[in-house]
Design a protein around this motif. Structure first.
Motif, PDB file in Angstrom:
ATOM      1  N   ALA A  49       0.829  -1.203   0.000  1.00 51.92           N
ATOM      2  CA  ALA A  49       0.000   0.000   0.000  1.00 51.92           C
ATOM      3  C   ALA A  49       0.866   1.257   0.000  1.00 51.92           C
ATOM      4  O   ALA A  49       0.556   2.247  -0.670  1.00 51.92           O
ATOM      5  CB  ALA A  49      -0.936  -0.002   1.204  1.00 51.92           C
ATOM      6  N   ALA A  50       1.979   1.222   0.755  1.00 52.63           N
ATOM      7  CA  ALA A  50       2.873   2.377   0.791  1.00 52.63           C
ATOM      8  C   ALA A  50       3.536   2.601  -0.564  1.00 52.63           C
ATOM      9  O   ALA A  50       3.661   3.737  -1.039  1.00 52.63           O
ATOM     10  CB  ALA A  50       3.927   2.180   1.879  1.00 52.63           C
ATOM     11  N   MET A  51       3.973   1.514  -1.216  1.00 50.67           N
ATOM     12  CA  MET A  51       4.567   1.633  -2.545  1.00 50.67           C
ATOM     13  C   MET A  51       3.548   2.187  -3.538  1.00 50.67           C
ATOM     14  O   MET A  51       3.860   3.058  -4.352  1.00 50.67           O
ATOM     15  CB  MET A  51       5.064   0.265  -3.023  1.00 50.67           C
ATOM     16  CG  MET A  51       6.245  -0.283  -2.248  1.00 50.67           C
ATOM     17  SD  MET A  51       6.659  -1.980  -2.725  1.00 50.67           S
ATOM     18  CE  MET A  51       7.186  -1.741  -4.418  1.00 50.67           C
ATOM     19  N   ASP A  52       2.319   1.679  -3.446  1.00 47.21           N
ATOM     20  CA  ASP A  52       1.265   2.135  -4.348  1.00 47.21           C
ATOM     21  C   ASP A  52       0.986   3.623  -4.135  1.00 47.21           C
ATOM     22  O   ASP A  52       0.746   4.374  -5.079  1.00 47.21           O
ATOM     23  CB  ASP A  52       0.000   1.312  -4.114  1.00 47.21           C
ATOM     24  CG  ASP A  52      -1.093   1.639  -5.124  1.00 47.21           C
ATOM     25  OD1 ASP A  52      -0.854   1.455  -6.331  1.00 47.21           O
ATOM     26  OD2 ASP A  52      -2.170   2.089  -4.696  1.00 47.21           O
ATOM     27  N   GLY A  53       1.034   4.056  -2.886  1.00 44.91           N
ATOM     28  CA  GLY A  53       0.813   5.470  -2.598  1.00 44.91           C
ATOM     29  C   GLY A  53       1.891   6.357  -3.198  1.00 44.91           C
ATOM     30  O   GLY A  53       1.599   7.427  -3.730  1.00 44.91           O
ATOM     31  N   ALA A  54       3.155   5.897  -3.130  1.00 40.03           N
ATOM     32  CA  ALA A  54       4.253   6.668  -3.706  1.00 40.03           C
ATOM     33  C   ALA A  54       4.123   6.765  -5.222  1.00 40.03           C
ATOM     34  O   ALA A  54       4.363   7.814  -5.823  1.00 40.03           O
ATOM     35  CB  ALA A  54       5.589   6.035  -3.328  1.00 40.03           C
ATOM     36  N   LEU A  55       3.716   5.666  -5.851  1.00 40.63           N
ATOM     37  CA  LEU A  55       3.523   5.661  -7.301  1.00 40.63           C
ATOM     38  C   LEU A  55       2.338   6.528  -7.703  1.00 40.63           C
ATOM     39  O   LEU A  55       2.393   7.263  -8.692  1.00 40.63           O
ATOM     40  CB  LEU A  55       3.312   4.233  -7.795  1.00 40.63           C
ATOM     41  CG  LEU A  55       4.540   3.311  -7.728  1.00 40.63           C
ATOM     42  CD1 LEU A  55       4.127   1.868  -7.946  1.00 40.63           C
ATOM     43  CD2 LEU A  55       5.576   3.725  -8.764  1.00 40.63           C
ATOM     44  N   THR A  56       1.253   6.442  -6.919  1.00 43.69           N
ATOM     45  CA  THR A  56       0.063   7.227  -7.237  1.00 43.69           C
ATOM     46  C   THR A  56       0.337   8.724  -7.128  1.00 43.69           C
ATOM     47  O   THR A  56      -0.164   9.522  -7.918  1.00 43.69           O
ATOM     48  CB  THR A  56      -1.092   6.840  -6.305  1.00 43.69           C
ATOM     49  OG1 THR A  56      -1.394   5.455  -6.494  1.00 43.69           O
ATOM     50  CG2 THR A  56      -2.336   7.665  -6.587  1.00 43.69           C
ATOM     51  N   ALA A  57       1.151   9.114  -6.137  1.00 44.56           N
ATOM     52  CA  ALA A  57       1.465  10.533  -5.968  1.00 44.56           C
ATOM     53  C   ALA A  57       2.158  11.100  -7.198  1.00 44.56           C
ATOM     54  O   ALA A  57       1.989  12.274  -7.545  1.00 44.56           O
ATOM     55  CB  ALA A  57       2.354  10.721  -4.737  1.00 44.56           C
ATOM     56  N   LEU A  58       2.924  10.254  -7.889  1.00 46.38           N
ATOM     57  CA  LEU A  58       3.658  10.718  -9.060  1.00 46.38           C
ATOM     58  C   LEU A  58       2.894  10.487 -10.356  1.00 46.38           C
ATOM     59  O   LEU A  58       2.836  11.362 -11.224  1.00 46.38           O
ATOM     60  CB  LEU A  58       5.014  10.005  -9.134  1.00 46.38           C
ATOM     61  CG  LEU A  58       5.918  10.347 -10.323  1.00 46.38           C
ATOM     62  CD1 LEU A  58       6.173  11.852 -10.411  1.00 46.38           C
ATOM     63  CD2 LEU A  58       7.241   9.590 -10.209  1.00 46.38           C
ATOM     64  N   TYR A  59       2.298   9.311 -10.492  1.00 46.64           N
ATOM     65  CA  TYR A  59       1.693   8.928 -11.769  1.00 46.64           C
ATOM     66  C   TYR A  59       0.171   8.814 -11.719  1.00 46.64           C
ATOM     67  O   TYR A  59      -0.438   8.365 -12.686  1.00 46.64           O
ATOM     68  CB  TYR A  59       2.251   7.574 -12.225  1.00 46.64           C
ATOM     69  CG  TYR A  59       3.741   7.537 -12.350  1.00 46.64           C
ATOM     70  CD1 TYR A  59       4.396   8.274 -13.335  1.00 46.64           C
ATOM     71  CD2 TYR A  59       4.519   6.775 -11.472  1.00 46.64           C
ATOM     72  CE1 TYR A  59       5.773   8.246 -13.458  1.00 46.64           C
ATOM     73  CE2 TYR A  59       5.901   6.735 -11.591  1.00 46.64           C
ATOM     74  CZ  TYR A  59       6.523   7.473 -12.576  1.00 46.64           C
ATOM     75  OH  TYR A  59       7.886   7.446 -12.695  1.00 46.64           O
TER      76      TYR A  59
END
Length: 406
Positions: A49-59
Motif C-alpha cells: 500500500a505504501a509503494m502504491d501510494g508513492a507511485l500514485t502521488a507521481l503517476y
C-alpha cells in the motif's frame, strides 16, 4: 490449439486462489493503480500500500497545472514537506536505478526542480547525472543557502564517476600513447635495440662458414618514444552546453579532469553556447568546471571551433573532440569549412552527438553527414566506450563507431 489450451488453463487457475495467481493479481493491481482495485478484486496492505501510494502521488493523474474536469491530479503539488517525505519513501521501497527514474519524472510532473532550491530537499534526493544537470540548469536562481549542499551532491556524483572511469581511461590511453610515440625513423640515440632486434628476427641472415652466427637486418627501427619525457598529444574537448547536452557536460568534465591528470597529455576544456568559455584552468576540480558552465541558450559551433583552432600548435598531434547535437545557430556552412580546414591540417576531429548512457538525441543529420565525409563520423558515445574512442583517435586508426542497427 496448444495456445487455446494454455489460455484456458490460465483462466481456470485464476479461480483457484493459488499463491502464483495471488502474486499475479498483486502485480496487476500495482500496475493498474487504485483504478485496478475493482477489476482485480485485490486490496493492498502494508508495504504494498505504501509503494502504491508513492507511485500514485507521481503517476496517479493529470500533470499539475491542469484545470477543471474534476480529474485527480498527482498528489504532492508544490509542498516541500510532502515532497521530502515522498523522496524518502521511494528510496525505502525501490532500488536506486528506479529511484533515479522516478526523480526525473518528478522534475517534469511535480515541479521538483523549483523545490531543489531548498537544502533539505537536496539532502533527500538520490544523486545522479541527471540531477546534476538539473542543478546546473538552475544556475543563478540557486540561493546561497543551497549552493554548498548542491556542491556536495554534485561532488558525490563526480567522485562516483571518477572511481568508475578513471583507472580504465588512464590505462587505455597510456597504452595508445606509448604505441603512437614509437618513432618510425628514430635517431641513433633513440633506437630501442631490444625491440628492434625482436621486430626484425625474421630478417636473420646466417654467416656462411660460421655456424651459429649471423646478422639481423634491421628493416624497421623501433624508437624509445622520446615523448615519454614530454607531452605526446594535445586534446581539446569542445562541449556544447545547451540544455539537451546536460549529461554530456557532466561526463566531459570528469573525463577532462582525468586526461588533465596525465603528464603526457595536454588537455583543454572549452564549453560553448553562443559564447565560448575556456575552463582549462579549473580542470583540477571537475566540480568547479561544472559550476562554471551555463546550461541553456543558443549554439554557435563555428565560433567554438574557431577558438579551438586558434589554440592548436601541433596539428598532427592534436585530437579535437566536438560534443554536440550539431544544431548550429551560427554560420552553418562556415562551421563545416572550418572543420574541413582542421582535418586537412592534420588534426584528428572526433564528433560525439552525446557522451552519456542515453544514446543519440535529436541531431542535425545534414551536419553529421558532412562531418562524416571529412572522416569525423558523428555518433553517440557511452562513457564506457569513450576511452576506446580516444585511444583510436590518438593512434589514428578507425574509430569504434557503435552499430546502431541503422
Amino acid at each position: 490449439m496448444s495456445t487455446d489450451r494454455a489460455d484456458t488453463r490460465d483462466e481456470e487457475s485464476a479461480m483457484d486462489g493459488t499463491p502464483a495467481d495471488d502474486e499475479r493479481l498483486r502485480r496487476w493491481r500495482m500496475v493498474l493503480g487504485a483504478d485496478g482495485a475493482e477489476s482485480t478484486g485485490r486490496e493492498l496492505t502494508g508495504r504494498d500500500a505504501a509503494m502504491d501510494g508513492a507511485l500514485t502521488a507521481l503517476y496517479g493523474g493529470r500533470k499539475p497545472g491542469g484545470r477543471g474536469g474534476g480529474e485527480r491530479s498527482a498528489g504532492l503539488g508544490a509542498s516541500a514537506p510532502a515532497m521530502a517525505r515522498w523522496l524518502g519513501d521511494i528510496r525505502t521501497y525501490f532500488p536506486s536505478s528506479v529511484v533515479q527514474v522516478m526523480q526525473r519524472d518528478a522534475i517534469d510532473r511535480l515541479g521538483l526542480a523549483a523545490l531543489l532550491l531548498e537544502p533539505e530537499m537536496l539532502e533527500a534526493v538520490e544523486p545522479d547525472v541527471h540531477l546534476v544537470g538539473t542543478l546546473l540548469s538552475l544556475g543563478k536562481a540557486m540561493p546561497e543557502t543551497t549552493k554548498e549542499t548542491a556542491r556536495a551532491v554534485v561532488r558525490k556524483v563526480v567522485e562516483d564517476l571518477e572511481q568508475r572511469l578513471a583507472t580504465r581511461t588512464r590505462a587505455t590511453l597510456t597504452g595508445a600513447l606509448d604505441r603512437s610515440a614509437r618513432a618510425r625513423r628514430p635517431r641513433h640515440r633513440d633506437i630501442d635495440w631490444d625491440r628492434t632486434i625482436r621486430a626484425n628476427l625474421k630478417n636473420y641472415v646466417p654467416r656462411p662458414g660460421r655456424e651459429g652466427s649471423g646478422t639481423v637486418v634491421p628493416e624497421r627501427l623501433v624508437g624509445y618514444g622520446r615523448a615519454d619525457r614530454s607531452v605526446k598529444k594535445e586534446v581539446i574537448l569542445c562541449v556544447d552546453q545547451s540544455a539537451s547536452m546536460a549529461a554530456s557536460v557532466v561526463h566531459a568534465a570528469v573525463f577532462g579532469a582525468v586526461l588533465a591528470s596525465m603528464r603526457t597529455v595536454s588537455t583543454r576544456l572549452v564549453v560553448f553556447d553562443t559564447a565560448v568559455v575556456d575552463l582549462t584552468d579549473q580542470l583540477d576540480d571537475p566540480v568547479d568546471v561544472l559550476f562554471g558552465t551555463r546550461l541553456g541558450g543558443g549554439t554557435d559551433i563555428n565560433r567554438a571551433l574557431a577558438y579551438c583552432q586558434s589554440r592548436i600548435t601541433r596539428p598532427s598531434d592534436t585530437v579535437v573532440v566536438l560534443i554536440s547535437d550539431l544544431h548550429e545557430g551560427g554560420i552553418r556552412d562556415e562551421m563545416v569549412r572550418r572543420a574541413a580546414a582542421m582535418t586537412a591540417s592534420g588534426v584528428r576531429l572526433v564528433t560525439l552527438l552525446a557522451l552519456s548512457d542515453e544514446g543519440a538525441p535529436s541531431y542535425d543529420r545534414a551536419h553529421a553527414a558532412a562531418l562524416a565525409a571529412l572522416g569525423a563520423p558523428a555518433f553517440a558515445c557511452t562513457p564506457d566506450l569513450f576511452p576506446e574512442v580516444m585511444a583510436a583517435a590518438i593512434e589514428k586508426r578507425p574509430l569504434p563507431v557503435p552499430d546502431t542497427g541503422r
